[in-house]
Design a protein around this motif. Structure first.
Motif, short mmCIF file in Angstrom:
data_model
loop_
_atom_site.label_atom_id
_atom_site.label_comp_id
_atom_site.label_asym_id
_atom_site.label_seq_id
_atom_site.Cartn_x
_atom_site.Cartn_y
_atom_site.Cartn_z
N LYS A 86 -10.48 18.39 48.34
CA LYS A 86 -10.93 19.43 49.26
C LYS A 86 -12.44 19.27 49.47
CE LYS A 86 -7.59 22.67 47.22
NZ LYS A 86 -7.44 23.99 46.55
N PRO A 87 -12.95 19.77 50.59
CA PRO A 87 -14.40 19.69 50.82
C PRO A 87 -15.20 20.30 49.68
CG PRO A 87 -13.30 20.27 52.85
CD PRO A 87 -12.24 20.29 51.79
N GLU A 88 -14.68 21.32 49.05
CA GLU A 88 -15.40 21.96 47.93
C GLU A 88 -15.43 21.10 46.66
OE1 GLU A 88 -12.97 23.29 49.81
OE2 GLU A 88 -11.63 24.59 48.61
N ASP A 89 -14.73 19.98 46.66
CA ASP A 89 -14.83 19.03 45.54
C ASP A 89 -16.04 18.11 45.68
OD1 ASP A 89 -11.26 18.71 45.70
OD2 ASP A 89 -12.42 19.84 44.21
N THR A 90 -16.74 18.22 46.80
CA THR A 90 -17.91 17.38 47.04
C THR A 90 -18.99 17.64 45.99
OG1 THR A 90 -17.52 17.19 49.41
CG2 THR A 90 -19.79 16.91 48.66
N GLY A 91 -19.60 16.56 45.51
CA GLY A 91 -20.68 16.68 44.55
C GLY A 91 -20.93 15.38 43.83
N VAL A 92 -21.88 15.41 42.93
CA VAL A 92 -22.12 14.27 42.06
C VAL A 92 -21.32 14.49 40.78
CG1 VAL A 92 -23.83 12.92 40.80
CG2 VAL A 92 -24.43 13.95 43.01
N TYR A 93 -20.53 13.51 40.45
CA TYR A 93 -19.67 13.59 39.27
C TYR A 93 -20.30 12.79 38.12
CZ TYR A 93 -15.94 15.89 41.82
OH TYR A 93 -15.20 16.81 42.53
N TYR A 94 -20.41 13.44 36.97
CA TYR A 94 -21.05 12.85 35.81
C TYR A 94 -20.05 12.68 34.68
CZ TYR A 94 -25.45 14.22 38.06
OH TYR A 94 -26.49 14.37 38.94
N CYS A 95 -20.08 11.53 34.07
CA CYS A 95 -19.30 11.30 32.87
C CYS A 95 -20.05 11.87 31.68
CB CYS A 95 -19.08 9.80 32.69
SG CYS A 95 -18.06 9.37 31.25
N TYR A 96 -19.32 12.46 30.76
CA TYR A 96 -19.88 13.10 29.58
C TYR A 96 -19.21 12.57 28.32
CZ TYR A 96 -20.10 16.71 25.97
OH TYR A 96 -20.25 17.38 24.78
N ALA A 97 -20.04 12.42 27.28
CA ALA A 97 -19.50 12.00 25.99
C ALA A 97 -20.24 12.71 24.88
CB ALA A 97 -19.62 10.49 25.82
N SER A 98 -19.51 13.10 23.86
CA SER A 98 -20.11 13.69 22.68
C SER A 98 -19.92 12.73 21.51
CB SER A 98 -19.44 15.03 22.36
OG SER A 98 -19.96 15.58 21.16
N TYR A 99 -21.05 12.32 20.91
CA TYR A 99 -20.99 11.32 19.85
C TYR A 99 -22.01 11.68 18.79
CZ TYR A 99 -21.28 6.80 17.49
OH TYR A 99 -21.26 5.80 16.55
N ILE A 100 -21.55 11.88 17.59
CA ILE A 100 -22.38 12.28 16.45
C ILE A 100 -23.30 13.43 16.85
CG2 ILE A 100 -23.82 11.48 14.54
CD1 ILE A 100 -23.03 8.67 15.12
N TYR A 101 -22.68 14.47 17.37
CA TYR A 101 -23.33 15.74 17.69
C TYR A 101 -24.38 15.64 18.79
CZ TYR A 101 -21.18 16.52 13.17
OH TYR A 101 -20.29 16.57 12.14
N ARG A 102 -24.35 14.57 19.57
CA ARG A 102 -25.26 14.45 20.71
C ARG A 102 -24.45 14.29 21.97
NH1 ARG A 102 -30.02 10.23 20.49
NH2 ARG A 102 -30.20 11.13 22.57
#
Length: 115
Positions: A86-102
């Motif tokens: 949908k048009p409202e899905d537009t944006g910058v998509y970021y990958c996220y990872a949690s590793y050793i509490y960071r």
């Protein structure tokens, strides 16, 4: 440390599909959880989907039933399959990872959905 590289963004018409991939610089077996966030212009970054090491998933209400997150431990990759965009899905998509509490973030990939 973990480096994350996203790919697969682009321009698509409403109702179309895109697949985003995020490749980590180390084995993702030890990274828990991983996921995707997005940021639309003028808005705060928001959670899209998250997946734990054992495969449990959680989605934003706005994408449930349309997006699917998965992880491939052999390829150190997390994928986001996006359907019925949908048009409202537009944006910058970021990958996220949690590793050793960071928390670690990718550089972002642009997704634009035209109406």
């Amino acid at each position: 440390q973990v480096q994350l590289v996203e790919s697969g963004g682009g321009l698509v018409q409403a109702g179309g599909s895109l697949r985003l991939s995020c490749t980590a610089s180390r084995s993702i077996f030890s990274i828990n959880p991983m996921g995707w966030y997005r940021q639309a212009p003028g808005k705060q970054r928001e959670l899209v989907a998250i997946i734990t090491r054992d495969g449990s998933t959680n989605y934003a209400d706005s994408v449930k039933g349309r997006f699917t997150i998965s992880r491939d431990n052999a390829k150190n990759t997390v994928n986001l399959e996006m359907n019925s965009l949908k048009p409202e899905d537009t944006g910058v998509y970021y990958c996220y990872a949690s590793y050793i509490y960071r928390a670690y973030w990718g550089q972002g990939t642009q997704v634009t959905v035209s109406s």
